[in-house]
Design a protein around this motif. Structure first.
Motif, mmCIF file in Angstrom:
data_model
loop_
_atom_site.group_PDB
_atom_site.id
_atom_site.type_symbol
_atom_site.label_atom_id
_atom_site.label_comp_id
_atom_site.label_asym_id
_atom_site.label_seq_id
_atom_site.Cartn_x
_atom_site.Cartn_y
_atom_site.Cartn_z
ATOM 1 N N ALA A 391 0.834 -1.207 0.000
ATOM 2 C CA ALA A 391 0.000 0.000 0.000
ATOM 3 C C ALA A 391 0.865 1.252 0.000
ATOM 4 O O ALA A 391 0.552 2.233 -0.693
ATOM 5 N N GLY A 392 1.964 1.227 0.758
ATOM 6 C CA GLY A 392 2.859 2.383 0.797
ATOM 7 C C GLY A 392 3.479 2.677 -0.550
ATOM 8 O O GLY A 392 3.559 3.840 -0.972
ATOM 9 N N ALA A 393 3.930 1.635 -1.255
ATOM 10 C CA ALA A 393 4.524 1.825 -2.575
ATOM 11 C C ALA A 393 3.500 2.399 -3.549
ATOM 12 O O ALA A 393 3.817 3.306 -4.346
ATOM 13 N N LEU A 394 2.269 1.908 -3.482
ATOM 14 C CA LEU A 394 1.218 2.417 -4.370
ATOM 15 C C LEU A 394 0.894 3.875 -4.060
ATOM 16 O O LEU A 394 0.729 4.694 -4.970
ATOM 17 N N MET A 395 0.812 4.207 -2.769
ATOM 18 C CA MET A 395 0.490 5.584 -2.393
ATOM 19 C C MET A 395 1.597 6.550 -2.807
ATOM 20 O O MET A 395 1.317 7.668 -3.261
ATOM 21 N N LEU A 396 2.843 6.126 -2.672
ATOM 22 C CA LEU A 396 3.944 6.979 -3.105
ATOM 23 C C LEU A 396 3.877 7.227 -4.608
ATOM 24 O O LEU A 396 4.087 8.357 -5.077
ATOM 25 N N ALA A 397 3.583 6.168 -5.367
ATOM 26 C CA ALA A 397 3.483 6.310 -6.823
ATOM 27 C C ALA A 397 2.329 7.225 -7.213
ATOM 28 O O ALA A 397 2.461 8.077 -8.106
ATOM 29 N N VAL A 398 1.191 7.073 -6.534
ATOM 30 C CA VAL A 398 0.026 7.910 -6.835
ATOM 31 C C VAL A 398 0.316 9.374 -6.487
ATOM 32 O O VAL A 398 0.006 10.287 -7.267
ATOM 33 N N CYS A 399 0.908 9.611 -5.322
ATOM 34 C CA CYS A 399 1.242 10.989 -4.927
ATOM 35 C C CYS A 399 2.213 11.615 -5.914
ATOM 36 O O CYS A 399 2.073 12.798 -6.275
ATOM 37 N N TRP A 400 3.206 10.838 -6.356
ATOM 38 C CA TRP A 400 4.171 11.361 -7.319
ATOM 39 C C TRP A 400 3.486 11.726 -8.634
ATOM 40 O O TRP A 400 3.756 12.792 -9.209
ATOM 41 N N TRP A 401 2.582 10.893 -9.098
ATOM 42 C CA TRP A 401 1.918 11.165 -10.372
ATOM 43 C C TRP A 401 0.965 12.363 -10.252
ATOM 44 O O TRP A 401 0.909 13.205 -11.147
ATOM 45 N N LEU A 402 0.246 12.459 -9.154
ATOM 46 C CA LEU A 402 -0.669 13.584 -8.960
ATOM 47 C C LEU A 402 0.080 14.900 -8.763
ATOM 48 O O LEU A 402 -0.495 15.977 -8.964
ATOM 49 N N ALA A 403 1.348 14.809 -8.372
ATOM 50 C CA ALA A 403 2.153 16.016 -8.172
ATOM 51 C C ALA A 403 2.667 16.605 -9.477
ATOM 52 O O ALA A 403 3.210 17.721 -9.479
ATOM 53 N N ARG A 404 2.476 15.887 -10.597
ATOM 54 C CA ARG A 404 3.039 16.355 -11.873
ATOM 55 C C ARG A 404 2.434 17.712 -12.249
ATOM 56 O O ARG A 404 1.242 17.960 -12.052
ATOM 57 N N PRO A 405 3.248 18.628 -12.775
ATOM 58 C CA PRO A 405 2.759 19.956 -13.157
ATOM 59 C C PRO A 405 2.015 19.921 -14.480
ATOM 60 O O PRO A 405 2.092 18.944 -15.239
ATOM 61 N N VAL A 406 1.283 20.998 -14.753
ATOM 62 C CA VAL A 406 0.601 21.138 -16.040
ATOM 63 C C VAL A 406 1.628 21.538 -17.084
ATOM 64 O O VAL A 406 2.302 22.570 -16.948
ATOM 65 N N ALA A 407 1.768 20.739 -18.130
ATOM 66 C CA ALA A 407 2.835 20.956 -19.117
ATOM 67 C C ALA A 407 2.687 22.266 -19.878
ATOM 68 O O ALA A 407 3.656 22.807 -20.393
ATOM 69 N N SER A 408 1.474 22.790 -19.944
ATOM 70 C CA SER A 408 1.252 24.005 -20.730
ATOM 71 C C SER A 408 1.520 25.288 -19.946
ATOM 72 O O SER A 408 1.369 26.377 -20.487
ATOM 73 N N GLU A 409 1.885 25.144 -18.685
ATOM 74 C CA GLU A 409 2.157 26.342 -17.903
ATOM 75 C C GLU A 409 3.308 27.148 -18.498
ATOM 76 O O GLU A 409 4.274 26.590 -18.997
ATOM 77 N N ARG A 410 3.179 28.466 -18.418
ATOM 78 C CA ARG A 410 4.277 29.343 -18.835
ATOM 79 C C ARG A 410 5.221 29.541 -17.660
ATOM 80 O O ARG A 410 4.819 29.532 -16.505
ATOM 81 N N ASP A 411 6.490 29.701 -17.986
ATOM 82 C CA ASP A 411 7.486 29.906 -16.937
ATOM 83 C C ASP A 411 7.477 31.349 -16.466
ATOM 84 O O ASP A 411 7.924 32.242 -17.176
ATOM 85 N N ASN A 412 6.927 31.583 -15.284
ATOM 86 C CA ASN A 412 7.046 32.864 -14.609
ATOM 87 C C ASN A 412 6.948 32.603 -13.115
ATOM 88 O O ASN A 412 6.732 31.462 -12.678
#
Length: 488
Positions: A391-412
């Protein structure tokens, strides 16, 4: 989890933080902070005094054989010492909460005064709420002798430090990395291998790393848009740090410092315009996390989350994550070679499974299963630990994936803060999940999770509720062990 970015630079336009807080650190002491500081100082003095009767006892220091001091550790003296320590802990909590209220009202705080006032009284104290410091120092001494700290327990070392190690740990190899051994070896050697001077020397080491943690968190908060004063109050001045890292002398102080340093460098890399500077900062972040990993290998869990900060697009984040990981790996290899202890520390990680402590979820679940008659404790513990590990390994993987940024964001600056705040929020959740389901969970483990949470601006949705939960966790964890280090 949806987050909205703060709109301007460092704290000034944060609607949840008074404007006076943004500039509070520029001013003087502030009378509103004086009472909490003095209260915390009194609490620290009480813990320090009580440690000689209720702390992790050490015969080498001479309490047991000193007629003038023996009363502190036996009979009514031991009871009085225990009461003194607990009253000190209560005062530290009251002082911390009062200081937080003062900071929220805009009171100016000189943080070096706070840290000095709350930490220095603990300098001469015996370790409290844990005897791990004796084990640490004995393991460092083993690095210079014929015994192997990754094969033998501290009982094979002999000497003043080993004599003070709890019997449960005298025949257990160390699960800590080579940097831990090098630091403890140097501390023990500089103390002349004498018990009390070694404790004072180790506390100076803890002071130094907590100072680094405070500097790194201050710089990190400036980049993320969090209030520096709120961040330092929650992340470095909290009672878990004072009682368990300063009082208990845990090596998590080193991990906290390197983790915050790596987080700051990774965010600074994302904010840096020149490519060469960006890659250099990312290399520095990799080195910092690599150093944390040579204390506890679980610190390397930071790397995949920091990769999201380094790049918005998946492949760019992957490339920069590999870059940081490479520097972390090289750092680990260099420290391992410098220690001369070999790679046995990777094999010794499993020794944590020997500890059965109720505050860990799998252990609590096994006790419950045994109590209601579903299964024996031993069988339930084996099953619970396996399930929690998955369960811990799955939760870490899910948290990491949900933490991904929106690729279309502009850098500012605003989008960087939005991205970073979201990533740190999920990283805090990941740390929390990991500590809850881990086979072993001690109160001081939570300092790195609280440090991560401290860097998140108050403008993010759920930040206030998360901070309230952090306060509750801190108070609960302070009650999990007694001053002598035994689980309550």
């Amino acid at each position: 989890m949806n987050h909205s970015p703060s709109s301007t630079s460092h704290g000034a336009a944060d609607p949840d933080v008074p404007k006076s807080i943004a500039g509070a650190h520029r001013g003087g002491g502030g009378a509103g902070a004086l009472a909490p500081i003095l209260t915390g100082t009194l609490g620290a003095c009480m813990i320090s005094a009580g440690s000689f009767g209720a702390g992790a006892q050490a015969g080498e220091i001479g309490l047991a054989g000193n007629d003038a001091l023996a009363f502190l550790a036996i009979g009514s003296g031991a009871v009085a010492s225990m009461i003194l320590v607990w009253l000190g802990v209560i005062l530290c909590c009251i002082a911390w909460l009062a200081l937080g209220k003062a900071v929220a009202s805009g009171t100016a705080v000189r943080w070096w005064v706070v840290f000095a006032a709350w930490a220095i009284p603990l300098l001469p104290a015996l370790p409290v709420f844990s005897g791990d410091a004796w084990t640490y120092l004995a393991q460092g001494e083993m690095l210079s002798g014929p015994a192997d700290p990754y094969v033998d327990g501290t009982g094979a070392a002999g000497g003043a430090m080993s004599a003070n190690v709890h019997p449960d740990w005298r025949f257990t190899p160390t699960p800590y990395g080579p940097l831990h051994l090098l630091i403890m070896q140097g501390t023990a050697a500089l103390s002349g291998h004498s018990a009390w001077p070694a404790i004072i020397g180790l506390r100076v080491v803890v002071f130094a790393f907590l100072a680094l943690a405070a500097v790194a968190l201050s710089r990190l908060a400036r980049l993320t848009g969090a209030s520096r004063d709120h961040a330092l109050w929650l992340g470095v001045a909290n009672p878990l740090v004072v009682v368990h890292l300063v009082g208990g002398l845990h090596n998590d102080a080193i991990i906290l410092a390197f983790a915050l340093l790596g987080m700051w460098l990774s965010v600074a890399a994302a904010a840096a315009a020149p490519p060469r500077l960006r890659w250099g900062l990312l290399a520095g972040a990799g080195v910092a996390i690599g150093l944390a990993g040579t204390i506890k290998v679980t610190s390397l869990l930071l790397l995949p989350f920091l990769a999201w900060i380094a790049g918005r697009a998946f492949f760019r984040a992957f490339a920069r994550g590999v870059w940081m990981t490479a520097f972390a790996a090289v750092t680990g290899a260099i420290v391992t070679l410098a220690s001369g202890a070999g790679i046995g520390w990777m094999d010794a990680l499993s020794v944590s499974d020997r500890v059965v402590y109720w505050i860990a979820l799998p252990t609590a679940g096994a006790h419950l299963a045994d109590w209601i008659g579903v299964s024996s404790f031993e069988n339930a513990l084996a099953i619970a630990r396996t399930l929690c590990m998955v369960a811990g390994a799955l939760m870490l993987a899910v948290c990491w994936w949900l933490a991904r940024p929106v690729a279309s964001e502009r850098d500012n600056l605003d989008t960087l803060r939005s991205r970073t705040g979201g990533i740190f929020a999920w990283l805090t959740i990941a740390w929390t999940a990991f500590f809850v389901v881990n086979v072993l969970s001690w109160p001081w483990y939570w300092t790195v999770a609280v440090g991560t949470l401290a860097a998140i601006p108050a403008t993010y949705k759920g930040a206030h509720q998360a901070r309230a939960l952090a306060v509750a966790i801190i108070v609960f964890q302070l009650l999990a062990t007694d001053p002598g280090g035994t689980p309550t």
